[in-house]
Design a protein around this motif. Structure first.
Motif, PDB file in Angstrom:
ATOM      1  N   ARG A 261       0.816  -1.223   0.000  1.00  0.00           N
ATOM      2  CA  ARG A 261       0.000   0.000   0.000  1.00  0.00           C
ATOM      3  C   ARG A 261       0.841   1.261   0.000  1.00  0.00           C
ATOM      4  O   ARG A 261       0.303   2.368  -0.023  1.00  0.00           O
ATOM      5  N   GLY A 262       2.140   1.091   0.062  1.00  0.00           N
ATOM      6  CA  GLY A 262       3.019   2.250   0.002  1.00  0.00           C
ATOM      7  C   GLY A 262       2.907   3.164   1.196  1.00  0.00           C
ATOM      8  O   GLY A 262       3.190   4.363   1.097  1.00  0.00           O
ATOM      9  N   SER A 263       2.478   2.620   2.327  1.00  0.00           N
ATOM     10  CA  SER A 263       2.286   3.467   3.498  1.00  0.00           C
ATOM     11  C   SER A 263       2.318   2.634   4.766  1.00  0.00           C
ATOM     12  O   SER A 263       1.802   1.519   4.805  1.00  0.00           O
ATOM     13  N   ARG A 264       2.939   3.184   5.815  1.00  0.00           N
ATOM     14  CA  ARG A 264       2.864   2.600   7.153  1.00  0.00           C
ATOM     15  C   ARG A 264       2.078   3.576   8.023  1.00  0.00           C
ATOM     16  O   ARG A 264       2.538   4.677   8.290  1.00  0.00           O
ATOM     17  N   SER A 265       0.908   3.168   8.452  1.00  0.00           N
ATOM     18  CA  SER A 265       0.048   4.059   9.239  1.00  0.00           C
ATOM     19  C   SER A 265      -0.872   3.220  10.110  1.00  0.00           C
ATOM     20  O   SER A 265      -0.974   2.000   9.951  1.00  0.00           O
ATOM     21  N   GLY A 266      -1.562   3.893  11.021  1.00  0.00           N
ATOM     22  CA  GLY A 266      -2.533   3.203  11.851  1.00  0.00           C
ATOM     23  C   GLY A 266      -3.671   2.625  11.038  1.00  0.00           C
ATOM     24  O   GLY A 266      -4.188   1.549  11.345  1.00  0.00           O
ATOM     25  N   ARG A 267      -4.093   3.326   9.991  1.00  0.00           N
ATOM     26  CA  ARG A 267      -5.176   2.826   9.145  1.00  0.00           C
ATOM     27  C   ARG A 267      -4.759   1.536   8.441  1.00  0.00           C
ATOM     28  O   ARG A 267      -5.526   0.568   8.378  1.00  0.00           O
ATOM     29  N   VAL A 268      -3.539   1.508   7.894  1.00  0.00           N
ATOM     30  CA  VAL A 268      -3.056   0.315   7.205  1.00  0.00           C
ATOM     31  C   VAL A 268      -2.916  -0.844   8.192  1.00  0.00           C
ATOM     32  O   VAL A 268      -3.247  -1.989   7.873  1.00  0.00           O
ATOM     33  N   ALA A 269      -2.459  -0.563   9.422  1.00  0.00           N
ATOM     34  CA  ALA A 269      -2.345  -1.605  10.445  1.00  0.00           C
ATOM     35  C   ALA A 269      -3.714  -2.169  10.797  1.00  0.00           C
ATOM     36  O   ALA A 269      -3.881  -3.386  10.966  1.00  0.00           O
ATOM     37  N   TRP A 270      -4.710  -1.310  10.908  1.00  0.00           N
ATOM     38  CA  TRP A 270      -6.083  -1.735  11.205  1.00  0.00           C
ATOM     39  C   TRP A 270      -6.629  -2.602  10.084  1.00  0.00           C
ATOM     40  O   TRP A 270      -7.259  -3.633  10.326  1.00  0.00           O
ATOM     41  N   GLN A 271      -6.364  -2.206   8.837  1.00  0.00           N
ATOM     42  CA  GLN A 271      -6.838  -2.985   7.694  1.00  0.00           C
ATOM     43  C   GLN A 271      -6.175  -4.360   7.648  1.00  0.00           C
ATOM     44  O   GLN A 271      -6.820  -5.367   7.345  1.00  0.00           O
ATOM     45  N   PHE A 272      -4.886  -4.403   7.938  1.00  0.00           N
ATOM     46  CA  PHE A 272      -4.185  -5.684   7.973  1.00  0.00           C
ATOM     47  C   PHE A 272      -4.772  -6.601   9.038  1.00  0.00           C
ATOM     48  O   PHE A 272      -5.026  -7.786   8.800  1.00  0.00           O
ATOM     49  N   ALA A 273      -5.011  -6.044  10.233  1.00  0.00           N
ATOM     50  CA  ALA A 273      -5.545  -6.852  11.330  1.00  0.00           C
ATOM     51  C   ALA A 273      -6.945  -7.369  10.998  1.00  0.00           C
ATOM     52  O   ALA A 273      -7.278  -8.526  11.303  1.00  0.00           O
ATOM     53  N   ARG A 274      -7.773  -6.547  10.394  1.00  0.00           N
ATOM     54  CA  ARG A 274      -9.111  -6.994   9.994  1.00  0.00           C
ATOM     55  C   ARG A 274      -9.032  -8.131   8.984  1.00  0.00           C
ATOM     56  O   ARG A 274      -9.800  -9.097   9.048  1.00  0.00           O
ATOM     57  N   ASP A 275      -8.104  -8.027   8.050  1.00  0.00           N
ATOM     58  CA  ASP A 275      -7.951  -9.070   7.044  1.00  0.00           C
ATOM     59  C   ASP A 275      -7.561 -10.390   7.690  1.00  0.00           C
ATOM     60  O   ASP A 275      -8.158 -11.447   7.394  1.00  0.00           O
ATOM     61  N   ARG A 276      -6.584 -10.353   8.592  1.00  0.00           N
ATOM     62  CA  ARG A 276      -6.121 -11.581   9.231  1.00  0.00           C
ATOM     63  C   ARG A 276      -7.193 -12.161  10.161  1.00  0.00           C
ATOM     64  O   ARG A 276      -7.408 -13.366  10.209  1.00  0.00           O
ATOM     65  N   ALA A 277      -7.874 -11.304  10.909  1.00  0.00           N
ATOM     66  CA  ALA A 277      -8.937 -11.777  11.798  1.00  0.00           C
ATOM     67  C   ALA A 277     -10.085 -12.385  10.995  1.00  0.00           C
ATOM     68  O   ALA A 277     -10.660 -13.414  11.379  1.00  0.00           O
ATOM     69  N   GLY A 278     -10.414 -11.763   9.868  1.00  0.00           N
ATOM     70  CA  GLY A 278     -11.482 -12.300   9.029  1.00  0.00           C
ATOM     71  C   GLY A 278     -11.123 -13.653   8.441  1.00  0.00           C
ATOM     72  O   GLY A 278     -11.976 -14.552   8.346  1.00  0.00           O
ATOM     73  N   ARG A 279      -9.881 -13.832   8.049  1.00  0.00           N
ATOM     74  CA  ARG A 279      -9.458 -15.118   7.483  1.00  0.00           C
ATOM     75  C   ARG A 279      -9.516 -16.237   8.507  1.00  0.00           C
ATOM     76  O   ARG A 279      -9.781 -17.389   8.173  1.00  0.00           O
ATOM     77  N   GLN A 280      -9.275 -15.885   9.767  1.00  0.00           N
ATOM     78  CA  GLN A 280      -9.278 -16.919  10.807  1.00  0.00           C
ATOM     79  C   GLN A 280     -10.625 -17.051  11.505  1.00  0.00           C
ATOM     80  O   GLN A 280     -10.740 -17.763  12.498  1.00  0.00           O
ATOM     81  N   GLY A 281     -11.618 -16.343  10.992  1.00  0.00           N
ATOM     82  CA  GLY A 281     -12.962 -16.512  11.509  1.00  0.00           C
ATOM     83  C   GLY A 281     -13.213 -15.881  12.848  1.00  0.00           C
ATOM     84  O   GLY A 281     -14.086 -16.323  13.574  1.00  0.00           O
TER      85      GLY A 281
END
Length: 281
Positions: A261-281
């Motif tokens: 995403r070309g960026s390190r930010s709180g928003r990108v960290a939140w999006q990453f965490a949501r993606d991983r949490a969603g994949r693991q149910g």
């Protein structure tokens, strides 16, 4: 007779709901507009389920968090407080910080009114509507910036400090922007010996641009996250979503996510965490 009743019902549908029916117990509101019979009409829409985020959820913005919490606490306690301008890097928590202070102080009578940049021309009417109320209101303008000649610029400037009417004691303006001075600035404006687009006094044009941001009494500046700060934010949000395990594989995935995403930010960290949490149910 039936045709007349049908016509009246259609006419009522075009009109906004009267302010007398507004549910003032809602924690947040949005200013809405529609065109009815060729006339633009605005009204407040109650939001009973605003985005809820805690101050503790916001990482790596400790000084900014402390300042806006202090200023807002003074405001809800009836003491003097300042309008706030939050500027800087995208995704670092500017908008979330405003939403978090609403969550923090809503029980003490704080309310949030979201106003789109395109509707700032109505700002004086909005403040007049809020002034008689006992609640304390933050008028929130997100992602604020102006191009040359936009009408909302002068409306905001007037409400902040320049109107003949006194400022309402129960209304503050909190605005976020990626631009420090809210208007585009050009390199040529620094060349005092040259004319800029025919401007005889270019320094005066620069002062005009700075004058709006200076009407905000409190400036909060936000900066891009370092790698360690970004990873700390990712770990926090993973834990909030129930994933407390952290290892080198997750760290590498989080870094690759930010790289993509070309960026390190709180928003990108939140999006990453949501993606991983969603994949693991």
């Amino acid at each position: 007779m039936l045709n007349l009743e049908s016509l009246l019902k259609r006419f009522e549908h075009l009109l906004p709901p009267p302010h007398a029916e507004l549910d003032w117990s809602a924690p947040a509101f949005r200013w809405r507009k529609k065109v009815a019979l060729g006339t633009s009409v605005g009204w407040l829409e109650a939001i009973h389920q605003p985005h809820r985020i805690r101050l503790d959820d916001l990482q790596n913005v400790g000084p900014q968090k402390a300042e806006i919490e202090r200023n807002t606490r003074q405001f809800v306690q009836g003491r003097l407080a300042n309008n706030v301008l939050l500027t800087g890097a995208r995704g670092t928590g500017k908008s979330s910080l405003v939403k978090a202070v609403l969550h923090q102080f809503a029980a003490e009578g704080l309310r949030l009114v979201e106003v789109d940049k395109d509707d700032l021309c109505d700002l004086a009417d909005i403040v007049a509507l809020l002034a008689p109320r006992p609640e304390r209101f933050i008028v929130f303008c997100d992602d604020l910036s102006f191009e040359e000649g936009e009408g909302g610029y002068k409306a905001l400037k007037s409400v902040l400090d320049g109107s003949v009417a006194a400022q309402s004691s129960n209304v503050l303006i909190y605005a976020t922007s990626n631009r420090r001075h809210l208007l585009p600035e050009y390199f040529d404006e620094n060349l005092q010996t040259r004319h800029v687009d025919g401007e005889i006094h270019p320094a005066d044009a620069v002062e005009e641009k700075i004058s709006l941001s200076e009407r905000f009494g409190l400036w909060l500046r936000f900066y891009p996250f370092s790698q360690d700060e970004y990873l700390a934010a990712a770990r926090h949000w993973l834990a909030e979503f129930g994933l407390r395990h952290w290892d080198e594989t997750l760290e590498r995935e989080a870094l690759n996510w930010a790289l993509g995403r070309g960026s390190r930010s709180g928003r990108v960290a939140w999006q990453f965490a949501r993606d991983r949490a969603g994949r693991q149910g």
